[in-house]
Write a protein that holds these residues in place. Structure first.
Motif, short mmCIF file in Angstrom:
data_model
loop_
_atom_site.label_atom_id
_atom_site.label_comp_id
_atom_site.label_asym_id
_atom_site.label_seq_id
_atom_site.Cartn_x
_atom_site.Cartn_y
_atom_site.Cartn_z
N ALA A 274 0.99 -1.19 0.05
CA ALA A 274 -0.01 -0.06 0.11
C ALA A 274 0.82 1.16 -0.16
O ALA A 274 1.93 1.44 0.94
CB ALA A 274 -1.07 0.00 1.13
N HIS A 275 0.63 2.18 -0.81
CA HIS A 275 1.38 3.32 -1.14
C HIS A 275 0.55 4.47 -1.83
O HIS A 275 -0.39 4.06 -2.54
CB HIS A 275 2.66 3.14 -1.72
CG HIS A 275 2.46 2.71 -3.15
ND1 HIS A 275 2.07 1.27 -3.57
CD2 HIS A 275 2.72 3.35 -4.40
CE1 HIS A 275 1.97 1.57 -4.99
NE2 HIS A 275 2.24 2.63 -5.56
N THR A 276 0.94 5.68 -1.80
CA THR A 276 0.48 6.61 -2.84
C THR A 276 1.71 7.05 -3.64
O THR A 276 2.87 6.64 -3.52
CB THR A 276 0.02 8.06 -2.16
OG1 THR A 276 1.53 8.32 -1.13
CG2 THR A 276 -1.06 7.83 -1.17
N ASP A 277 1.25 7.43 -4.76
CA ASP A 277 2.38 8.11 -5.83
C ASP A 277 2.98 9.18 -5.21
O ASP A 277 2.32 10.02 -4.60
CB ASP A 277 1.83 7.92 -7.23
CG ASP A 277 1.52 6.56 -7.71
OD1 ASP A 277 1.96 5.43 -7.08
OD2 ASP A 277 1.01 6.43 -8.42
N TRP A 278 3.93 9.83 -5.91
CA TRP A 278 4.54 10.72 -5.51
C TRP A 278 4.67 12.23 -6.09
O TRP A 278 4.83 13.42 -5.78
CB TRP A 278 6.12 10.58 -5.38
CG TRP A 278 6.56 9.10 -4.76
CD1 TRP A 278 5.74 8.55 -3.83
CD2 TRP A 278 7.59 8.29 -4.95
NE1 TRP A 278 6.40 7.25 -3.56
CE2 TRP A 278 7.48 7.06 -4.24
CE3 TRP A 278 8.67 8.53 -5.59
CZ2 TRP A 278 8.42 6.14 -4.05
CZ3 TRP A 278 9.64 7.21 -5.81
CH2 TRP A 278 9.59 6.37 -4.76
N GLY A 279 4.44 11.92 -7.48
CA GLY A 279 4.45 13.44 -8.23
C GLY A 279 2.97 13.77 -8.41
O GLY A 279 2.24 13.94 -7.46
N SER A 280 2.50 14.06 -9.61
CA SER A 280 1.28 14.92 -9.74
C SER A 280 0.20 13.85 -10.23
O SER A 280 -0.85 13.84 -9.86
CB SER A 280 1.60 16.03 -10.94
OG SER A 280 2.28 17.07 -10.58
N VAL A 281 0.39 13.20 -11.43
CA VAL A 281 -0.28 12.34 -12.46
C VAL A 281 0.27 10.89 -12.57
O VAL A 281 1.58 10.86 -12.82
CB VAL A 281 -1.01 12.76 -13.40
CG1 VAL A 281 -2.03 12.05 -14.18
CG2 VAL A 281 -1.48 14.14 -13.02
N THR A 282 -0.44 10.18 -12.49
CA THR A 282 -0.13 8.52 -12.88
C THR A 282 -0.95 8.15 -13.85
O THR A 282 -2.18 7.95 -13.63
CB THR A 282 0.31 7.28 -11.63
OG1 THR A 282 1.05 8.06 -10.70
CG2 THR A 282 0.84 6.08 -12.32
N ILE A 283 -0.30 7.49 -15.14
CA ILE A 283 -1.31 6.94 -16.05
C ILE A 283 -0.82 5.29 -16.25
O ILE A 283 0.37 5.23 -16.53
CB ILE A 283 -1.01 7.76 -17.26
CG1 ILE A 283 -1.64 9.32 -17.16
CG2 ILE A 283 -2.10 7.00 -18.40
CD1 ILE A 283 -1.55 10.01 -18.42
N LEU A 284 -1.83 4.54 -15.82
CA LEU A 284 -1.43 3.17 -15.73
C LEU A 284 -2.35 2.43 -16.87
O LEU A 284 -3.54 2.49 -17.00
CB LEU A 284 -2.07 2.53 -14.50
CG LEU A 284 -1.87 1.03 -14.37
CD1 LEU A 284 -0.38 0.63 -14.25
CD2 LEU A 284 -2.49 0.65 -13.15
N ALA A 285 -1.73 1.66 -17.63
CA ALA A 285 -2.01 0.66 -18.40
C ALA A 285 -1.85 -0.65 -17.81
O ALA A 285 -0.66 -1.30 -17.34
CB ALA A 285 -1.11 0.41 -19.81
N GLN A 286 -2.98 -1.42 -17.81
CA GLN A 286 -3.01 -2.76 -17.10
C GLN A 286 -3.53 -3.89 -17.96
O GLN A 286 -4.15 -3.41 -18.89
CB GLN A 286 -3.71 -2.96 -15.71
CG GLN A 286 -4.95 -2.50 -15.89
CD GLN A 286 -5.63 -2.42 -14.14
OE1 GLN A 286 -5.12 -3.19 -13.51
NE2 GLN A 286 -6.62 -1.63 -14.13
N ASP A 287 -2.79 -5.14 -17.75
CA ASP A 287 -3.21 -6.23 -18.65
C ASP A 287 -4.59 -6.50 -17.98
O ASP A 287 -5.35 -5.92 -17.17
CB ASP A 287 -2.29 -7.30 -18.84
CG ASP A 287 -2.01 -8.16 -17.17
OD1 ASP A 287 -2.67 -7.62 -16.39
OD2 ASP A 287 -1.11 -8.68 -17.15
N ASN A 288 -5.33 -7.81 -18.68
CA ASN A 288 -6.54 -8.17 -18.59
C ASN A 288 -6.68 -9.03 -17.18
O ASN A 288 -7.78 -9.65 -17.07
CB ASN A 288 -7.18 -8.81 -19.47
CG ASN A 288 -6.28 -10.08 -20.09
OD1 ASN A 288 -5.38 -10.43 -19.41
ND2 ASN A 288 -6.79 -10.85 -21.03
#
Length: 328
Positions: free
Chosen positions: A198-212
């Motif tokens: 469990a964590h938060t991301d550090w910058g401004s925005v994260t864009i995630l592509a995930q598999d199925n």
């Protein structure tokens, strides 16, 4: 509560109401979970699939090749990340994932490279073994960078700021593209075992592509954990820690984690793109987020200072550095 799906199809509409609708949905998501899906985002699905194919090819390389390009050789953590190299949650076990990190290409004499600023390091491309790595990643980075700039403009509008408010801070942003592979979740795993804790991301925005295969879990404001299930031709977008700092806590950066337990023994792949403002950008409450007589929730810092501290905590954490828990 669920994670909303925001359609960007009318982002360039001549009707202001269409754009305002998108802006309002982003504001609602930012004030709750800090997570949302986007569809009709303009990125060719074939490019995304090509990136997943590249990830599989890279992780199939033998260990001695990965060691050749290991991130330990690079001050900015570019290159291959071994399993258990990162501890996203300092109270859990090390992450069960391996990764490949890269970013924009910079010349060795670039001032930010010479200053050894985090996220401006020299990439380690395994082009000898996988020749397409550099060109594919640089094209993907350019596409994600453009999409992040659009999201930052929408965030500005959602805060009743001029659309171009963040443009200057986006001129030389801190970015990292990560290709990740999660082995199957161990059958005998305890409650402190995660692909990514469990964590938060550090910058401004994260864009995630995930598999199925699924496996991403998001913590809602009430503490409930829900699955962020894969949805075809969408990206998952989440806000990083700099956004609460910038908005004095108005917008949220919520915890999330990964457990690859739905894949029936298959490895899970994901491709997050992390985006933050330029290293020297001063992060302080934005206009309208600090009411008269109210104190700021966060100390003023630069984006780079914040990023350096977060890298130190998760990659170089030592037992004596752990915070002391006070039990109720």
């Amino acid at each position: 509560m669920s994670i909303p799906i925001i359609d960007l199809a009318h982002l360039n509409s001549s009707n202001p109401a269409d754009v305002r609708h998108i802006v309002n949905l982003i504001r609602e998501a930012a004030m709750s979970s800090g997570f949302f899906y986007i569809k009709n985002h303009g990125v060719d699905p074939a490019i995304v699939e090509r990136q997943f194919a590249l990830a599989k090819k890279l992780f199939d390389l033998p260990d001695h090749v990965k060691q050749k390009y290991d991130q330990s050789h690079n001050f900015s953590h570019r290159g291959f990340e071994q399993i258990a190299a990162q501890k996203s949650d300092i109270y859990a076990k090390a992450d069960l994932k391996e990764g490949f990190y890269c970013g924009k290409n910079y010349a060795e004499d670039d001032p930010f490279v010479l200053a050894r600023y985090q996220n401006y390091g020299i990439n380690q491309w395994p082009n000898e073994e996988v020749p397409e790595t550099e060109s594919y990643c640089q094209e993907y980075i350019a596409l994600m960078n453009g999409l992040c700039e659009q999201i930052m403009q929408l965030l500005a509008l959602s805060l009743d700021l001029p659309q171009d408010y963040f443009d200057e801070s986006c001129i030389n942003p801190m970015v990292t593209l990560r290709l990740l592979k999660y082995p199957p979740h161990p059958k005998d795993a305890d409650e402190n075992t995660f692909g990514a804790g469990a964590h938060t991301d550090w910058g401004s925005v994260t864009i995630l592509a995930q598999d199925n295969l699924g496996g991403l879990e998001v913590c809602l404001p009430d503490g409930t954990w829900i699955e962020a299930k894969p949805i075809e031709n969408t990206f998952v977008v989440n806000l990083g820690d700099l956004i609460p700092r910038w908005t004095n806590g108005l917008y949220n950066s919520n915890p999330h984690r990964v457990r690859n337990k739905y894949s029936e023994g298959q490895p899970r792949f994901s491709i997050p793109y992390f985006y933050g403002p330029s290293y020297l950008t001063v992060i302080e409450p934005l206009p309208g987020t600090l009411k008269q007589g109210e104190q700021a929730q966060y100390s003023v810092c630069t984006a780079g200072e914040h990023m350096e501290e977060m890298y130190r905590r998760t990659f170089d954490v030592k037992t004596e550095d752990l915070p002391v828990l006070t039990l109720a």
